[in-house]
Design a protein around this motif. Structure first.
Motif: not given
Ligand SMILES: C[S@@+](CC[C@H](N)C(=O)[O-])C[C@H]1O[C@@H](n2cnc3c(N)ncnc32)[C@H](O)[C@@H]1O
Length: 376
Positions: A192-195, A313-320, A365-373, A151-153
């Motif tokens: 992973g399986s590419g969702r 461009g962007f990095v979109l990252y979320h993980t535990f 718990p997860v952390q989410f970031l959208l950042a732009r270069k 959903s972050f994406l």
């Protein structure tokens, strides 16, 4: 009939399925014709908002099917179960299959999905006539994607696209949407399986490069890409993204000047080689408009990601993140508080969105970031 409608109402209450609802599923009346009302409710009231799976074989589906349904032949269901949205959401399913009891046993109880009703499509000329009048019958291989990207994406993609298009328009002085759309490339690390890759590919305008070290998962992605005619927009590579041992010492890594403390020259070379490999997969070896990482952490990759994102461009990252709530447990897989923000700020990225300690459905718990270069 009334019972069936009640069932669907209860499940639209936005509460995750509970044991009680599983009970309701068992008591559903499976008599075929009584469910047409719910099918038309899905069409008229719910506007196709949830998934309807057509379990007939491919030939039957391609010769005639209801628009907005998803074709998964019954015998393929066990290996394609990953194509369904995650369990435990307020989704409802209409499943079409001749053998109603088989569907109930095999899908609902074994896999934990809730089935609200089942329709036998074959030999029901009255139903087909009604659907044809509503222009809801078609032939061919079109089939709706049911799985969900993270959903972050999905929540951020429009903003990312708008920003990228604006920059492209500025730099190329072109205004045609097509010429801009064809050149957006995303890299998904630990795909992973590419969702997420499949989601980007089916959005149009994106090429998605998925990297993982599991052939099994990558082949699920490529099979799905083939099935949904997305293979020209998806590339998959089996690459080990962890070429050097990385454990707790990497917490001390100084990412601002890209020195890896506690690292040998040989390790640095391996990481540089990985960076070059990932860059080589991008068009013109110029980098990516988006690097997406979902639920995967290998700290030495963070400066590599910062480097292979194109300017603008962007990095979109979320993980535990800490504290571990079950899986994963090892610190090397868990972000510290504010870690993503600090890492990418130190690489001079602009933080567009940041969310700390968002809890997943299962409480992790997860952390989410959208950042732009920056462009310069
Ligand atoms: C929790 S899964 C996340 C998958 C996907 N991003 C998603 O959100 O559905 C982590 C993924 O990282 C991949 N992975 C783990 N170690 C890896 C490595 N050394 N190199 C490449 N991929 C790796 C796994 O195969 C797995 O697909």
């Amino acid at each position: 009939m009334t019972d069936n409608i009640d069932t669907i109402k209860k499940c639209c209450g936005c509460t995750p399925p509970s044991g009680d609802q599983q009970q309701q599923t068992q008591s559903i009346d499976l008599s075929v014709h009584s469910h047409h009302g719910i099918l038309f409710k899905w069409i008229e009231q719910f506007k196709f908002s949830y998934g309807v799976i057509d379990l007939r074989d491919t030939i039957q589906y391609q010769s005639k099917h209801i628009k907005h349904t998803t074709s998964i032949p019954f015998n393929e269901l066990p290996i394609r179960i990953f194509e369904l949205p995650p369990r435990g959401q307020e989704e409802e399913y209409i499943v079409t299959k001749e053998s109603l009891q088989q569907v109930m046993n095999d899908l609902a109880f074994r896999s934990g999905y809730i089935i609200h009703f089942v329709i036998n499509l074959e030999d029901d000329s009255h139903l087909w006539q009604k659907l044809t009048k509503l222009d809801l019958v078609q032939s061919g291989s079109q089939s709706r994607l049911l799985w969900q990207a993270c959903s972050f994406l999905t929540d951020s993609i429009q903003e990312v696209e708008d920003s990228l298009r604006k920059e492209k328009e500025k730099s190329s002085m072109t205004t045609t949407k097509e010429s801009i759309e064809t050149i957006i490339t995303a890299l998904d690390l630990g795909c992973g399986s590419g969702r997420d890759c499949l989601y980007l590919a089916q959005r149009g305008g994106w090429t998605a490069v998925g990297v993982d070290n599991s052939d099994t998962l990558l082949s699920k992605m490529t099979e799905a890409a083939n099935r949904y005619n997305l293979s020209d927009r998806i590339q998959s590579y089996n690459i080990d993204l962890e070429p050097v041992q990385s454990d707790e010492p990497y917490h001390d890594t100084d990412y601002s000047n890209r020195q890896l403390k506690s690292t040998t020259k040989e390790d640095l070379e391996k990481l540089q080689h990985l960076e070059a490999t990932l860059l080589n997969l991008s068009p013109g070896q110029e980098g990516y408009e988006l690097v997406n990482v979902a639920r995967y952490l290998y700290r030495p990759l963070l400066p590599i990601i910062a480097s292979i994102v194109k300017p603008g461009g962007f990095v979109l990252y979320h993980t535990f993140m800490v504290p571990s709530n079950g899986k994963p447990k090892r610190p090397r897989f868990l972000l510290n508080y504010n870690e993503l923000k600090e890492r990418f700020l130190s690489s001079k990225f602009e933080i567009i969105k940041y969310q700390e300690t968002k809890l997943l459905e299962d409480g992790r718990p997860v952390q989410f970031l959208l950042a732009r270069k920056p462009i310069n």
